[in-house]
Design a protein around this motif. Structure first.
Motif, short mmCIF file in Angstrom:
data_model
loop_
_atom_site.label_atom_id
_atom_site.label_comp_id
_atom_site.label_asym_id
_atom_site.label_seq_id
_atom_site.Cartn_x
_atom_site.Cartn_y
_atom_site.Cartn_z
N VAL A 1 0.81 -1.22 0.00
CA VAL A 1 0.00 0.00 0.00
C VAL A 1 0.85 1.27 0.00
N ALA A 2 2.11 1.17 0.39
CA ALA A 2 2.95 2.36 0.47
C ALA A 2 3.56 2.68 -0.88
N PRO A 3 3.87 3.95 -1.13
CA PRO A 3 4.54 4.32 -2.38
C PRO A 3 5.95 3.75 -2.42
N ALA A 4 6.56 3.76 -3.59
CA ALA A 4 7.86 3.13 -3.78
C ALA A 4 8.93 3.72 -2.86
N SER A 5 8.87 5.02 -2.62
CA SER A 5 9.89 5.67 -1.79
C SER A 5 9.76 5.33 -0.31
#
Length: 396
Positions: A227-231
């Motif tokens: 669910v988290a962005p790539a960064s």
């Protein structure tokens, strides 16, 4: 009380026997010292899988085959999982070890040697280029080094597995021998019962709790990465999940040694681009505290462990044992603590008062976790290795 002179050897032959016994004990102590970490880890694994072995033994009816089945179905998969996680960790060493972590593990682990293994595992082609440049002598030296490292690992794993197998197969024979040697119901026999019961409770509850936290952590970290962005993704979620489970062996610390640095890393990444990204480290920290710390420590551990040992003493045993003995102090520290507490509680008061040592003839009653049959051996159907008093003729 026997006089001092009666305790000393009265003949040259008897003096020779005493010297021979002392030499044999010295050789044995030296051999144990060389492999103390492997032997203590094998003892930990024995107590960790003993309840499962007793269930399997009740179905199969053979001590030898039950030990083999336990090794194949429980111990070897566990060791394979640990080896796989260690390989992933070595392969991505730079993603796991910052300078502060390197300084922390430096007293126990040769970081330089692991760094070499990391280079080999992460980039085999670069290794081949180095070997071609180093010439024949470099290739030979590397081969001998690699073979020596592999052989050392195989020897330790084999010895550890052998310790677990023979303890699982012959624990009832050992119990019968110990009972006959010290006398059934004697203070030494009862003290052995108490130590065995406490060690079984501590070790088995530890492995059960560690496994639960490791699974929850690995799943939680993996779901967070979905669910988290790539960064904001967590590097090596499976490896860090297993490390969180290992860290949970220390009471009250639980997974803080792992998930707190992860939270710091996520906050640092979010602060570089704070637009709507702070919600991810905040959510991670809250969920990690609840599901990897507060809820397991408050509800899960009491059900699994049913411990009677003081949590502060257990922290001292784990942390102090690791500082004094090294990595295997994680397993040796609790053993030393249990033996010390039992001796101080069962023997020292009578010795100080000068009264005869008199211990109860029965082992202590099972703790709440043991009565449920899920956290430790129940004295009804899975007796402890020392307190077993039935016939051992069915042992293979």
């Amino acid at each position: 009380m026997a006089s001092t002179s009666s305790l000393l050897p009265q003949s040259k032959a008897r003096l020779g026997y005493w010297l021979l016994a002392l030499v044999a004990l010295a050789v044995l102590a030296g051999a144990v010292y060389l492999f103390v970490g492997t032997l203590v880890t094998g003892l930990f694994l024995y107590y960790a899988v003993r309840p499962a072995n007793r269930r399997i033994r009740s179905v199969i009816g053979s001590d030898g085959w039950a030990a083999i089945v336990t090794l194949v179905l429980v111990v070897l998969p566990l060791l394979a999982l640990v080896g796989y996680v260690a390989f992933l960790g070595v392969q991505s060493l730079d993603a796991l070890l910052n300078q502060s972590v390197r300084n922390l593990v430096a007293p126990y682990v040769d970081v330089g040697e692991i760094r070499s293994l990391s280079d080999i595992a992460s980039d085999p082609e670069e290794l081949l280029d180095r070997l071609r440049q180093s010439g024949l002598q470099g290739v030979i030296d590397w081969i001998f080094g690699a073979v020596g490292l592999l052989a050392n690992a195989v020897v330790h794993v084999f010895l550890m597995t052998a310790v677990v197998f023979y303890l699982l197969r012959d624990d009832r024979r050992l119990a019968a021998w110990y009972r006959d040697a010290v006398g059934d119901g004697s203070p030494a026999h009862v003290l052995g019962q108490h130590v065995d019961r406490d060690i079984s409770s501590v070790y088995f509850s530890n492995i059960l709790f560690m496994s639960s936290i490791a699974v929850l952590s690995a799943l939680g970290y993996s779901v967070f990465n979905l669910v988290a962005p790539a960064s904001m993704r967590i590097p090596l979620p499976i490896v860090l999940g297993v490390l969180t489970g290992v860290a949970s062996i220390v009471p009250l610390v639980v997974g803080k040694l792992v998930y707190v640095p992860i939270a710091v890393y996520l906050f640092g990444a979010a602060l570089q681009n704070p637009n709507d990204l702070l919600v991810y480290p905040i959510a991670f920290t809250v969920c990690a505290f609840l599901f990897l710390d507060f809820i397991p420590l408050t509800f899960l551990l009491p059900v699994m462990a049913g411990r009677t040992l003081h949590s502060g003493l257990m922290i001292f045993a784990y942390v102090g044992g690791t500082l004094v003995f090294g990595w295997y102090g994680l397993f040796l520290g609790p053993l030393v603590l249990v033996v010390t507490l039992r001796v101080s509680q069962d023997l020292v008061p009578d010795l100080i008062r000068g009264s005869p040592v008199a211990l109860g003839s029965d082992a202590p009653s099972p703790s709440p976790g043991e009565r449920g049959g899920a956290a430790a051996d129940s004295s009804d159907d899975v007796p402890s290795a020392v307190s077993r008093s039935d016939d051992t003729s069915d042992a293979d």
